[in-house]
Design a protein around this motif. Structure first.
Motif, short mmCIF file in Angstrom:
data_model
loop_
_atom_site.label_atom_id
_atom_site.label_comp_id
_atom_site.label_asym_id
_atom_site.label_seq_id
_atom_site.Cartn_x
_atom_site.Cartn_y
_atom_site.Cartn_z
N ALA A 55 0.85 -1.18 0.00
CA ALA A 55 0.00 0.00 0.00
C ALA A 55 0.89 1.24 0.00
N VAL A 56 0.37 2.32 -0.55
CA VAL A 56 1.11 3.59 -0.57
C VAL A 56 0.24 4.65 0.10
N TYR A 57 0.83 5.35 1.05
CA TYR A 57 0.14 6.43 1.75
C TYR A 57 0.98 7.70 1.67
N ASP A 58 0.38 8.75 1.12
CA ASP A 58 1.06 10.05 1.02
C ASP A 58 2.42 9.92 0.35
N GLY A 59 2.49 9.11 -0.69
CA GLY A 59 3.71 8.97 -1.47
C GLY A 59 4.76 8.06 -0.88
N THR A 60 4.43 7.30 0.16
CA THR A 60 5.39 6.40 0.80
C THR A 60 4.84 4.98 0.84
N ALA A 61 5.67 4.02 0.48
CA ALA A 61 5.26 2.61 0.52
C ALA A 61 5.21 2.13 1.95
N PHE A 62 4.12 1.48 2.32
CA PHE A 62 3.94 1.01 3.68
C PHE A 62 4.66 -0.32 3.90
N ALA A 63 5.35 -0.41 5.04
CA ALA A 63 6.04 -1.65 5.47
C ALA A 63 7.00 -2.16 4.38
N LEU A 64 7.69 -1.24 3.73
CA LEU A 64 8.56 -1.63 2.62
C LEU A 64 9.66 -2.60 3.07
N LEU A 73 -0.01 -17.95 2.35
CA LEU A 73 1.10 -17.01 2.33
C LEU A 73 1.27 -16.38 3.71
N ALA A 74 2.51 -16.14 4.09
CA ALA A 74 2.80 -15.41 5.33
C ALA A 74 2.61 -13.93 5.06
N GLY A 75 1.36 -13.48 5.10
CA GLY A 75 1.03 -12.11 4.73
C GLY A 75 1.62 -11.08 5.69
N ILE A 76 2.02 -9.95 5.14
CA ILE A 76 2.57 -8.88 5.96
C ILE A 76 1.49 -8.27 6.85
N THR A 77 0.30 -8.07 6.30
CA THR A 77 -0.80 -7.53 7.10
C THR A 77 -1.18 -8.52 8.19
N ARG A 78 -1.24 -9.79 7.87
CA ARG A 78 -1.50 -10.84 8.86
C ARG A 78 -0.47 -10.78 9.98
N ALA A 105 -20.50 -17.38 13.24
CA ALA A 105 -19.13 -16.89 13.21
C ALA A 105 -19.05 -15.76 12.20
N HIS A 106 -17.92 -15.07 12.20
CA HIS A 106 -17.71 -13.98 11.26
C HIS A 106 -16.38 -14.19 10.56
N LEU A 107 -16.16 -13.44 9.49
CA LEU A 107 -14.96 -13.61 8.68
C LEU A 107 -14.38 -12.24 8.36
N ALA A 108 -13.05 -12.16 8.29
CA ALA A 108 -12.36 -10.94 7.88
C ALA A 108 -11.19 -11.32 6.99
N LEU A 109 -10.84 -10.42 6.09
CA LEU A 109 -9.69 -10.59 5.21
C LEU A 109 -8.58 -9.65 5.63
N ALA A 110 -7.35 -10.05 5.36
CA ALA A 110 -6.19 -9.21 5.63
C ALA A 110 -5.28 -9.24 4.42
N GLY A 111 -4.84 -8.08 3.98
CA GLY A 111 -3.92 -8.04 2.84
C GLY A 111 -3.41 -6.64 2.60
N SER A 112 -2.30 -6.55 1.89
CA SER A 112 -1.78 -5.24 1.52
C SER A 112 -2.80 -4.52 0.66
#
Length: 284
Positions: free
Chosen positions: A37-46, A199-204, A239-246
């Motif tokens: 993800a990019v916020y204000d011109g900067t890549a997040f968790a690069l 995948l070992a997701g970064i957001t995860r 139950a409920h479900l959520a997704l996590a991802g860049s």
């Protein structure tokens, strides 16, 4: 802004022919990639993304990508894209190669691209008829061999969903085509173990760390705890479900197949936690 693209040291037009026709990434999908993800011109968790890029390359038997070169490409692309960029993709392939699966030693191809992104706050998902092979040679690696995901996502989209959820060959809940999954039940958010083939997701990874910091009950599943049939509980409202991802960050699921479902309270709290923490530290 539409898209900004950089290939091997130079900015190019998004429709410009900038790769060899026999680049191994083109002919056999021999490459790895990361999306930030990019916020204000900067890549997040690069830094975390580059670390995983190197792990994926090692798992594929490729040389470690030149991190200085990649970071230079990222800087050039984000400078050219300005504040409109919302998504950054880094791709590294084996470069020029034969038409078969064998590799020819040589320089890698490095591509960095940025585009706008407008992720929703929630997600609609569909159960996929296909499965993830947890014993695959590329299980858990983020490779450019992505055709399985393309087909599964297109099938989900044809049913009005924006993500497909896959089991593995053993019937465990695994992951989405471009996301990790979290099941909310009994006052906990639980995500599949990595050995199910996801995948070992970064957001995860960050949500697990940040939730631990703040006392939010989020954890990895125990072996056998999350069969694919747990989605029946989600559809039934047990139950409920959520997704996590860049880019998508944390998205509570509000539709499963053809059934509207409620976003879980803990899923909503996890989304708030993630948004707050990522705003406070761009490279955690």
């Amino acid at each position: 802004m539409s898209m900004v693209v950089w290939v091997d040291g130079a900015l190019v037009g998004p429709r410009e022919k900038a790769l060899s026709a026999v680049d191994h990434g083109v002919t056999v999908g021999d490459g790895v990639f990361e999306t930030c993800a990019v916020y204000d011109g900067t890549a997040f968790a690069l830094t975390r993304h580059l670390r995983r890029l190197a792990r994926s390359a090692a798992g594929l038997g490729l040389d470690a990508p030149d991190e200085a070169l990649v970071r230079d490409g990222v800087a050039q692309v984000l400078q050219a894209a300005g504040t409109d960029a919302g998504r950054l993709r880094i791709t590294v392939t084996a470069g020029y190669g034969p038409l078969g699966s064998g590799r020819e030693p040589g320089a890698q191809t490095v591509v960095v691209a940025a585009s706008p992104a407008a992720p929703g706050a929630t997600a609609k998902v569909a159960r996929s008829p296909w499965v993830r092979n947890e014993r695959s040679a590329v299980a858990g690696l983020k490779t450019t061999s992505y055709a399985e995901n393309v087909v599964a996502l297109a099938d989900a989209a044809s049913r009005g969903a924006d993500e497909a959820i896959l089991a593995n060959t053993l019937g465990d809940l695994c992951e989405g085509t471009g996301s990790n999954v979290f099941v909310e039940r009994a006052g906990e958010l639980v995500t599949p173990r990595l050995d199910v083939g996801c995948l070992a997701g970064i957001t995860r990874e960050l949500l697990l760390e940040w939730a631990l910091d703040e006392g939010l009950p989020v954890r990895e599943a125990r072996e056998g705890e999350l069969p694919f049939s747990v989605l029946d509980d989600v559809a039934a409202g047990r139950a409920h479900l959520a997704l996590a991802g860049s880019v998508r960050n944390i998205q509570p699921v509000v539709r499963l197949d053809d059934t509207d479902v409620e976003a879980g309270e803990l899923s909503l709290r996890a989304r708030e936690l993630f948004d707050r923490r990522r705003a406070a530290d761009v490279d955690p």
